[in-house]
Write a protein that holds these residues in place. Structure first.
Motif, PDB file in Angstrom:
ATOM      1  N   THR A 374      50.069  -0.030 -23.817  1.00 18.96           N
ATOM      2  CA  THR A 374      50.906   1.288 -24.017  1.00 18.96           C
ATOM      3  C   THR A 374      50.623   2.244 -24.810  1.00 18.96           C
ATOM      4  OG1 THR A 374      52.812   0.275 -25.051  1.00 18.96           O
ATOM      5  CG2 THR A 374      52.939  -0.021 -22.625  1.00 18.96           C
ATOM      6  N   ASP A 375      51.063   3.502 -24.810  1.00 21.43           N
ATOM      7  CA  ASP A 375      50.582   4.380 -25.946  1.00 21.43           C
ATOM      8  C   ASP A 375      51.165   3.820 -27.319  1.00 21.43           C
ATOM      9  OD1 ASP A 375      49.619   5.946 -23.878  1.00 21.43           O
ATOM     10  OD2 ASP A 375      51.006   7.508 -24.227  1.00 21.43           O
ATOM     11  N   ILE A 376      52.566   3.467 -27.227  1.00 18.14           N
ATOM     12  CA  ILE A 376      53.094   3.056 -28.615  1.00 18.14           C
ATOM     13  C   ILE A 376      52.410   1.752 -29.126  1.00 18.14           C
ATOM     14  CG2 ILE A 376      54.822   1.809 -27.291  1.00 18.14           C
ATOM     15  CD1 ILE A 376      56.598   2.386 -29.430  1.00 18.14           C
ATOM     16  N   GLU A 377      51.761   0.831 -28.205  1.00 20.12           N
ATOM     17  CA  GLU A 377      51.081  -0.299 -28.726  1.00 20.12           C
ATOM     18  C   GLU A 377      49.792   0.244 -29.222  1.00 20.12           C
ATOM     19  OE1 GLU A 377      52.826  -3.863 -25.862  1.00 20.12           O
ATOM     20  OE2 GLU A 377      51.043  -2.543 -24.945  1.00 20.12           O
ATOM     21  N   LEU A 378      49.106   1.103 -28.554  1.00 19.91           N
ATOM     22  CA  LEU A 378      48.024   1.656 -28.966  1.00 19.91           C
ATOM     23  C   LEU A 378      48.056   2.262 -30.450  1.00 19.91           C
ATOM     24  CD1 LEU A 378      44.788   2.497 -29.019  1.00 19.91           C
ATOM     25  CD2 LEU A 378      45.609   4.615 -27.686  1.00 19.91           C
ATOM     26  N   ALA A 379      49.197   3.019 -30.643  1.00 22.95           N
ATOM     27  CA  ALA A 379      49.485   3.745 -32.051  1.00 22.95           C
ATOM     28  C   ALA A 379      49.546   2.579 -33.103  1.00 22.95           C
ATOM     29  CB  ALA A 379      50.787   4.613 -31.928  1.00 22.95           C
ATOM     30  N   ALA A 380      50.199   1.353 -32.734  1.00 25.11           N
ATOM     31  CA  ALA A 380      50.609   0.420 -33.759  1.00 25.11           C
ATOM     32  C   ALA A 380      49.501  -0.153 -34.087  1.00 25.11           C
ATOM     33  CB  ALA A 380      51.571  -0.483 -33.057  1.00 25.11           C
ATOM     34  N   VAL A 381      48.420  -0.438 -33.172  1.00 25.56           N
ATOM     35  CA  VAL A 381      47.190  -1.175 -33.333  1.00 25.56           C
ATOM     36  C   VAL A 381      46.185  -0.194 -34.361  1.00 25.56           C
ATOM     37  CG1 VAL A 381      45.123  -2.233 -32.391  1.00 25.56           C
ATOM     38  CG2 VAL A 381      47.247  -2.647 -31.334  1.00 25.56           C
ATOM     39  N   ALA A 382      46.186   1.032 -33.749  1.00 22.62           N
ATOM     40  CA  ALA A 382      45.433   1.726 -34.691  1.00 22.62           C
ATOM     41  C   ALA A 382      45.823   2.005 -36.012  1.00 22.62           C
ATOM     42  CB  ALA A 382      45.276   3.257 -33.839  1.00 22.62           C
ATOM     43  N   GLU A 383      47.043   2.099 -36.238  1.00 22.27           N
ATOM     44  CA  GLU A 383      47.568   2.287 -37.408  1.00 22.27           C
ATOM     45  C   GLU A 383      47.543   1.153 -38.481  1.00 22.27           C
ATOM     46  OE1 GLU A 383      51.207   3.989 -36.643  1.00 22.27           O
ATOM     47  OE2 GLU A 383      50.532   6.154 -36.784  1.00 22.27           O
ATOM     48  N   ASN A 384      47.604  -0.048 -37.716  1.00 24.36           N
ATOM     49  CA  ASN A 384      47.442  -1.103 -38.580  1.00 24.36           C
ATOM     50  C   ASN A 384      46.092  -1.527 -38.863  1.00 24.36           C
ATOM     51  OD1 ASN A 384      48.528  -4.020 -39.258  1.00 24.36           O
ATOM     52  ND2 ASN A 384      47.258  -4.627 -37.918  1.00 24.36           N
ATOM     53  N   LEU A 385      45.335  -0.989 -38.067  1.00 24.99           N
ATOM     54  CA  LEU A 385      43.686  -1.245 -38.355  1.00 24.99           C
ATOM     55  C   LEU A 385      43.408  -0.250 -39.640  1.00 24.99           C
ATOM     56  CD1 LEU A 385      41.244  -2.673 -36.787  1.00 24.99           C
ATOM     57  CD2 LEU A 385      40.806  -0.534 -35.922  1.00 24.99           C
ATOM     58  N   LEU A 386      44.080   0.814 -39.644  1.00 25.50           N
ATOM     59  CA  LEU A 386      43.501   1.830 -40.679  1.00 25.50           C
ATOM     60  C   LEU A 386      44.207   1.155 -42.029  1.00 25.50           C
ATOM     61  CD1 LEU A 386      44.053   5.392 -39.543  1.00 25.50           C
ATOM     62  CD2 LEU A 386      42.171   4.218 -39.768  1.00 25.50           C
ATOM     63  N   TRP A 387      45.465   0.593 -41.921  1.00 28.26           N
ATOM     64  CA  TRP A 387      46.153   0.141 -43.185  1.00 28.26           C
ATOM     65  C   TRP A 387      45.359  -1.326 -43.697  1.00 28.26           C
ATOM     66  CZ3 TRP A 387      49.016  -4.348 -44.259  1.00 28.26           C
ATOM     67  CH2 TRP A 387      49.883  -4.330 -45.281  1.00 28.26           C
ATOM     68  N   ARG A 388      44.931  -1.971 -42.467  1.00 34.67           N
ATOM     69  CA  ARG A 388      44.324  -3.279 -43.037  1.00 34.67           C
ATOM     70  C   ARG A 388      42.916  -2.790 -43.605  1.00 34.67           C
ATOM     71  NH1 ARG A 388      43.825  -6.213 -37.907  1.00 34.67           N
ATOM     72  NH2 ARG A 388      41.489  -5.934 -37.645  1.00 34.67           N
ATOM     73  N   GLY A 389      42.198  -1.881 -43.212  1.00 32.19           N
ATOM     74  CA  GLY A 389      41.000  -1.517 -43.691  1.00 32.19           C
ATOM     75  C   GLY A 389      41.147  -1.159 -45.232  1.00 32.19           C
ATOM     76  N   ARG A 390      42.038  -0.859 -45.526  1.00 33.65           N
ATOM     77  CA  ARG A 390      42.279  -0.344 -46.972  1.00 33.65           C
ATOM     78  C   ARG A 390      42.078  -1.690 -47.916  1.00 33.65           C
ATOM     79  NH1 ARG A 390      45.360   4.053 -44.652  1.00 33.65           N
ATOM     80  NH2 ARG A 390      47.268   3.120 -44.712  1.00 33.65           N
ATOM     81  N   SER A 391      42.241  -2.886 -47.716  1.00 30.81           N
ATOM     82  CA  SER A 391      42.226  -3.871 -48.380  1.00 30.81           C
ATOM     83  C   SER A 391      41.027  -4.838 -48.393  1.00 30.81           C
ATOM     84  CB  SER A 391      43.543  -4.880 -48.240  1.00 30.81           C
ATOM     85  OG  SER A 391      43.687  -5.474 -47.097  1.00 30.81           O
ATOM     86  N   GLU A 392      40.538  -5.505 -49.631  1.00 34.26           N
ATOM     87  CA  GLU A 392      39.238  -5.873 -49.609  1.00 34.26           C
ATOM     88  C   GLU A 392      39.580  -7.451 -48.940  1.00 34.26           C
ATOM     89  OE1 GLU A 392      37.925  -5.818 -53.313  1.00 34.26           O
ATOM     90  OE2 GLU A 392      38.946  -3.716 -53.492  1.00 34.26           O
ATOM     91  N   VAL A 393      38.690  -8.329 -48.555  1.00 32.32           N
ATOM     92  CA  VAL A 393      38.794  -9.428 -48.217  1.00 32.32           C
ATOM     93  C   VAL A 393      38.501 -10.585 -49.327  1.00 32.32           C
ATOM     94  CG1 VAL A 393      38.337 -11.343 -46.544  1.00 32.32           C
ATOM     95  CG2 VAL A 393      38.740  -9.098 -45.713  1.00 32.32           C
TER      96      VAL A 393
END
Ligand code: KIV
Ligand code: ZN
Length: 511
Positions: A374-393
């Motif tokens: 759904t739209d709201i799920e897509l938004a959550a996945v996208a925002e989470n991906l951006l957020w996750r992308g900001r930390s190193e592994v």
């Protein structure tokens, strides 16, 4: 969405037919005869008003002689007053005509079977007896001041000479419209064309057709009839009706518009009435039903969406707004980057082009098994991906297995790599999440404690994605709290992902 116009591509083909065409809607009579449908008086009255507002020319709202409920419907509609001509079905019987007349109706639809099989096995009447019933009943209805539409039931399986004689008998007695029912839906469009052509040469009154859909040809037969000169089409909303139903009101009306430029009803209202009829009758509309099915304007595959975004006419035969609908770009395993970007920007989320590939991968993983995002799920996945992308592994989870069930002690085994060193640990817990957390913590020498877990179902459905937020504390270095967040389909997996996020944020901070 860019360029969704039809860029000069005409959707109306401009084939020609002579004269106007009228929709005779029988949702409330033939449609109601579908097994399991039983509409209340109020349901029927409100559907009739909706049909009237849509602009159908004639409404067959029931069979007055068949029930008190139908008589109540007619009386109420006569009191309310409709723009459409209001018809009751009626056998060729004086009592039936009296029942319709008694409700204040001015129009009646008389019918009697004319095919040999019906005469022999159902009516047990001779042809002469049938003709005399036609003459008597039509004459009687006319004497009551009613307008008569007359049908030869099973017309398409009636021998032509007798069919013509039956219709002529009705017309000579005063019927003003003759109707050709394809009662068991066996006609082919070319045969229907031929039959209507012959009757319109032989009989000089407007011709109606009533096509059943047993072979899936009801709409095609109705259009063939129109091409041959028929000017009244019997239809039912959502294609309801006996057995496989009748020609659908919305499909006939749209075809008349698109193929011949003929206006009948307000097409922008068809989606609404389809939904209401579906709700009142309890008959669901198939996802892939033309016009009103859920998928009629839903695009998922990347190639199609790309085309649609440039010019909607690439994969749509007519604009959804024409029938009161809107386009839906569905997100699922066939989606492409264009759909994701378009959906996100429609929701006001600007997402970097260079991360679209990662987002697409994530969406494809989440939609295994056919789940639509759904739209709201897509938004959550996208925002989470951006957020996750900001930390190193710094800490990588290489393997993770959890064993759980009824009367089993939940046990998790993990392998993590920390700064290039791999460690495997197994631990038990009170549940699978606890076991997983304990195993990861043990692999990290218990440097990190698990402080808080927040779990949300994004859409609330049983197949919803979940969003997990965890808080962890660095108990060895400085007691600092770090947060981790993940979106996924499985609660345990997603919690582990969020935990790993939080751990990496802590490790990145304390390097
Ligand atoms: O299908 C049919 O023949 C009918 C008649 C009553 C017109 O519904
Ligand atoms: Zn019918």
């Amino acid at each position: 969405m860019s360029g969704n116009g039809y860029d000069g591509l005409g959707v109306v083909k401009g084939r020609t037919i002579a004269g106007a065409v009228r929709i005779y809607d029988t949702t409330l009579r033939d449609g109601e005869q579908s097994p399991g449908i039983s509409l209340t008086v109020d349901d029927k009255v409100s559907i009739a008003h909706m049909l009237d507002a849509l602009g159908v020319s004639c409404i067959e709202a029931g069979f007055a002689a068949s029930s008190e409920a139908d008589r109540n419907v007619f009386q109420q509609l006569v009191t309310d007053g409709l723009r459409a001509d209001l018809y009751s079905l009626s056998r060729c019987l004086r009592d039936d005509i009296d029942a319709a007349h008694g409700c204040g109706l001015k129009h009646v639809h008389l019918f009697i079977a004319t095919s040999d099989i019906h005469l022999k096995y159902k009516l047990k009447m001779s042809r002469d007896e049938v003709l005399s019933k036609i003459d008597d009943s039509v004459t009687y209805a006319i004497s009551k001041g009613m307008e008569v539409m007359f049908s030869c039931e099973d017309a398409t399986r009636t021998e032509y000479g007798f069919l013509k004689e039956a219709f002529l008998t009705a017309v000579n007695a005063g019927a003003s419209i003759i109707d050709i029912p394809d009662t068991v839906g066996v006609s082919m469009p070319a045969e229907m064309y031929e039959l209507v052509s012959m009757l319109s040469r032989d009989i000089d009154v407007p011709i109606a057709v009533h096509c059943h859909n047993d072979l899936g040809l009801a709409v095609a037969n109705s259009l063939a009839a129109v091409e041959a000169g028929a000017s009244v089409i019997h239809t039912c909303v959502n294609g309801l009706g006996e057995r496989s139903g009748n020609a659908s009101t919305e499909e006939v009306a749209l075809n008349l518009k698109l193929n011949y430029g003929v206006d009948t009803i307000d097409l922008t209202g068809v989606d609404r009435i389809s939904k209401i009829v579906s709700r009142y009758t309890g008959y669901p509309v198939a996802y892939n039903k033309p016009l009103v099915g859920r998928n009629a304007f839903s695009h998922e595959s990347g190639i199609h969406v790309h085309g649609i975004l440039n010019n909607a006419a690439t994969y749509e035969p007519y604009p959804p707004e024409m029938i009161g609908r809107s386009r839906d770009i569905a997100i699922g395993k066939h989606s492409g980057a264009h759909s994701l970007k378009d959906k996100l920007s429609a929701m006001g989320i600007s997402f970097p082009d260079e991360r679209l590939g990662d987002l697409l991968e994530e969406i494809k993983t989440l939609s295994v098994g056919g789940k639509e995002i759904t739209d709201i799920e897509l938004a959550a996945v996208a925002e989470n991906l951006l957020w996750r992308g900001r930390s190193e592994v710094h800490v990588r989870l290489d393997e993770f297995v959890v064993l759980t069930g009824k009367n089993v002690t939940p046990t998790a085994t993990v392998t993590v790599t920390v700064d290039g060193v791999s460690r495997t640990c197994a631990m038990t817990g009170t549940g699978p999440v606890d076991a997983a957390v304990n195993a990861i913590r043990a692999a990290l020498d218990n440097r990190i404690s698990f402080e808080e877990l927040r779990l949300e179902s994004i859409t609330g459905g049983s197949d919803s994605l979940c969003e997990v937020t965890v808080l962890v504390r660095d108990t060895v270095v400085d007691g600092h709290i770090s947060a981790g967040k993940a979106v996924g389909i499985d609660i345990v997996d997603t919690t582990v992902d969020a935990f790993m996020q939080a751990i990496n944020r802590d490790y990145a901070r304390s390097r």
